[in-house]
Design a protein around this motif. Structure first.
Motif, PDB file in Angstrom:
ATOM      1  N   CYS A   1       0.850  -1.182   0.000  1.00  0.00           N
ATOM      2  CA  CYS A   1       0.000   0.000   0.000  1.00  0.00           C
ATOM      3  C   CYS A   1       0.890   1.237   0.000  1.00  0.00           C
ATOM      4  O   CYS A   1       2.070   1.165   0.329  1.00  0.00           O
ATOM      5  N   PRO A   2       0.352   2.390  -0.374  1.00  0.00           N
ATOM      6  CA  PRO A   2       1.215   3.581  -0.458  1.00  0.00           C
ATOM      7  C   PRO A   2       1.594   4.150   0.906  1.00  0.00           C
ATOM      8  O   PRO A   2       2.490   4.973   1.010  1.00  0.00           O
ATOM      9  N   GLY A   3       0.900   3.703   1.968  1.00  0.00           N
ATOM     10  CA  GLY A   3       1.141   4.275   3.293  1.00  0.00           C
ATOM     11  C   GLY A   3       0.383   5.587   3.443  1.00  0.00           C
ATOM     12  O   GLY A   3       0.020   6.227   2.456  1.00  0.00           O
ATOM     13  N   CYS A   4       0.072   5.935   4.672  1.00  0.00           N
ATOM     14  CA  CYS A   4      -0.644   7.187   4.936  1.00  0.00           C
ATOM     15  C   CYS A   4      -0.440   7.544   6.399  1.00  0.00           C
ATOM     16  O   CYS A   4       0.460   7.004   7.036  1.00  0.00           O
TER      17      CYS A   4
ATOM     18  N   ARG B   1      -1.854   6.622   8.889  1.00  0.00           N
ATOM     19  CA  ARG B   1      -2.077   5.528   9.839  1.00  0.00           C
ATOM     20  C   ARG B   1      -0.823   4.690  10.043  1.00  0.00           C
ATOM     21  O   ARG B   1      -0.783   3.812  10.899  1.00  0.00           O
ATOM     22  N   THR B   2       0.200   4.914   9.207  1.00  0.00           N
ATOM     23  CA  THR B   2       1.425   4.128   9.387  1.00  0.00           C
ATOM     24  C   THR B   2       2.337   4.878  10.345  1.00  0.00           C
ATOM     25  O   THR B   2       2.577   6.077  10.182  1.00  0.00           O
TER      26      THR B   2
ATOM     27  N   MET C   1       1.378  -4.783   3.715  1.00  0.00           N
ATOM     28  CA  MET C   1       0.410  -3.704   3.906  1.00  0.00           C
ATOM     29  C   MET C   1       0.655  -2.979   5.223  1.00  0.00           C
ATOM     30  O   MET C   1       1.173  -3.542   6.187  1.00  0.00           O
ATOM     31  N   GLY C   2       0.235  -1.703   5.254  1.00  0.00           N
ATOM     32  CA  GLY C   2       0.606  -0.825   6.363  1.00  0.00           C
ATOM     33  C   GLY C   2      -0.341  -0.802   7.545  1.00  0.00           C
ATOM     34  O   GLY C   2       0.021  -0.291   8.596  1.00  0.00           O
ATOM     35  N   CYS C   3      -1.572  -1.320   7.432  1.00  0.00           N
ATOM     36  CA  CYS C   3      -2.457  -1.303   8.589  1.00  0.00           C
ATOM     37  C   CYS C   3      -3.664  -2.197   8.343  1.00  0.00           C
ATOM     38  O   CYS C   3      -3.803  -2.819   7.286  1.00  0.00           O
TER      39      CYS C   3
ATOM     40  N   VAL D   1      -6.735  -1.496   7.764  1.00  0.00           N
ATOM     41  CA  VAL D   1      -7.831  -1.071   6.876  1.00  0.00           C
ATOM     42  C   VAL D   1      -7.924  -1.969   5.644  1.00  0.00           C
ATOM     43  O   VAL D   1      -8.948  -2.587   5.377  1.00  0.00           O
ATOM     44  N   ASN D   2      -6.847  -2.026   4.873  1.00  0.00           N
ATOM     45  CA  ASN D   2      -6.842  -2.882   3.681  1.00  0.00           C
ATOM     46  C   ASN D   2      -5.891  -4.061   3.817  1.00  0.00           C
ATOM     47  O   ASN D   2      -5.820  -4.909   2.925  1.00  0.00           O
ATOM     48  N   GLY D   3      -5.108  -4.074   4.897  1.00  0.00           N
ATOM     49  CA  GLY D   3      -4.077  -5.100   5.066  1.00  0.00           C
ATOM     50  C   GLY D   3      -4.579  -6.528   4.983  1.00  0.00           C
ATOM     51  O   GLY D   3      -4.174  -7.293   4.096  1.00  0.00           O
TER      52      GLY D   3
HETATM   53 FE1  SF4 Z   1      -3.000   3.693   4.902  1.00  0.00          FE
HETATM   54 FE2  SF4 Z   1      -3.670   1.347   5.968  1.00  0.00          FE
HETATM   55 FE3  SF4 Z   1      -4.457   1.964   3.461  1.00  0.00          FE
HETATM   56 FE4  SF4 Z   1      -1.908   1.422   3.927  1.00  0.00          FE
HETATM   57  S1  SF4 Z   1      -3.647   0.000   4.176  1.00  0.00           S
HETATM   58  S2  SF4 Z   1      -2.684   3.163   2.751  1.00  0.00           S
HETATM   59  S3  SF4 Z   1      -1.626   2.287   5.960  1.00  0.00           S
HETATM   60  S4  SF4 Z   1      -5.088   2.979   5.351  1.00  0.00           S
END
Ligand code: SF4
Length: 407
Positions: A304-307, A309-310, A348-350, A352-354
């Protein structure tokens, strides 16, 4: 009315297959990846090292400059050294001005090369009697080698251009100067191919290219070539430029052409940054073919691109490391584990979509985001297999990926 169907890739344009040292170009064969060295070919050690690096990175054909006697004399030595390293990579000789002479004076070079690239802009093609062109075609027939007739608008035949400009003027200028230039490029390739055939070179020994540096010009020129011949086509944007600009321009133009079914082999010409890695152009070519769904070279690493929440850069670093490890292991894995390139890994970074993305992958991890429990669930074949915790999550997941691939 248009439908979503209109956006599907068009079937590959029918072209005559050409065998280049065992790599088939055209005739519906997978689009081949090729590249070119920037070493002095007379420097055997440096050229062998660079060809080997390009070949290991996935270049299926490698072009080398043959510009003088010393480089022509080095070609058979380079080929021999590569074969001793177990690398039967087809070498393409890039000739300008004196190719006919070099090939005649260096028969071992003519034999060692898998293809000759000639530029109609600097070996004449005005009529069959043109000595240089005829001689190089005769050499190709004698050694049973294919040629690429490679037009480049930086070295376009000025006589042909002037003639077409004058004809256009006499007709009341229906074409713009840009259109006449495009037409000249296309005609230069087609007339040369016709003459090569008249001289006796079979159709299945001819590949055409027509390189320009503008994206719209490239698309127009190849669309014209594709509609007016069935020769196999080598695609490439010349002088694409450095870094991001070169990658974007090449991907935009070659991507559009390949979506239309045009193109049998590609080279991404990137100006290397000082000290930069020459194999980058091979990686970009592979990635372009892979993301468009035309070929599969390495397992996909979805990240994921990260945001906001990371909480750290751990997941970006992990995704990058995993991708680098996989790429470095591919030469061995490709032989040991057929089909390994079809795998998908997710980092994946969190939450939400991880978990969702990880379940779609063969193996995936969802790292903890801001405010989440410091635990990282790992999914294998769509099922939650375990949860990693602690400071060594990245290293442990890397091992799990290697284990998964080896199993
Ligand atoms: Fe942000 Fe989580 Fe989506 Fe990755 S998976 S872009 S960390 S919301």
């Amino acid at each position: 009315m248009s439908s979503a169907f209109d956006f599907e890739p068009k079937p590959r344009r029918a072209s005559v297959a050409v065998d280049v040292g065992g790599v088939i170009v055209g005739g519906g064969a997978p689009v081949a990846v090729q590249s070119m060295t920037n070493t002095d070919t007379a420097d055997v050690d440096a050229t062998v090292a660079q060809v080997a690096a390009l070949y290991r990175a996935g270049s299926e054909l490698v072009r080398i400059t043959v510009d003088r006697d010393e480089s022509a004399a080095a070609v058979p030595k380079i080929r021999e050294r590569l074969l001793r390293l177990g690398m039967d990579v087809p070498l393409v000789g890039d000739f300008h001005y004196i190719g006919h002479k070099l090939l005649a004076d260096h028969p071992a070079c003519a034999e060692a090369l898998a293809k000759y690239r000639i530029n109609p802009g600097n070996v004449g093609f005005k009529d069959k009697k043109d000595k240089q062109f005829a001689e190089i075609i005769e050499m190709a027939m004698r050694y049973d080698k294919p040629v690429r007739i490679g037009v480049n608008w930086g070295s376009l035949d000025q006589e042909l251009l002037t003639r077409l400009m004058d004809d256009n003027k006499a007709d009341g200028s229906p074409m713009t100067a840009q259109q006449v230039t495009r037409e000249t490029i296309v005609q230069s390739a087609l007339i040369s191919a016709e003459l090569a055939e008249e001289l006796g070179l079979p159709r299945n020994r001819i590949i055409l290219s027509a390189k320009v540096s503008g994206v719209q010009d490239l698309i127009a020129v190849y669309a014209m070539l594709a509609s007016r011949s069935d020769h196999a086509l080598h695609l490439g944007l010349t002088e694409a430029g450095m870094g991001t600009k070169g990658i974007v321009a090449s991907s935009a133009s070659l991507g559009i052409l390949m979506q239309q079914g045009i193109g049998d082999t590609i080279r991404i010409s990137l100006t290397p940054e000082p000290g930069g890695d020459r194999t980058r152009e091979v990686q970009v070519a592979q990635e372009l073919l892979q993301v468009m769904g035309f070929r599969q070279f390495v397992p996909v690493v979805a990240a994921c691109p990260g945001c906001g929440r990371t909480t750290s850069t751990v997941f970006q670093e992990l995704a990058q490391k995993i991708e680098e490890d996989i790429r470095a292991s591919m030469p061995v894995w490709r032989e040991k584990y057929p089909g390994v390139e079809a795998l998908k890994v997710a980092v994946m970074g969190c939450i939400v979509n991880g978990p969702g993305e990880s379940k779609h992958a063969d193996i995936g991890i969802s790292l903890p985001g801001t405010g989440e429990t410091p635990a990282a669930p790992v999914f294998v074949d769509g099922q939650k297999a375990m949860t990693l915790r602690g400071p060594k999550i990245a290293e442990e997941f890397q091992l799990l990926v290697s284990d998964y691939i080896e199993k």
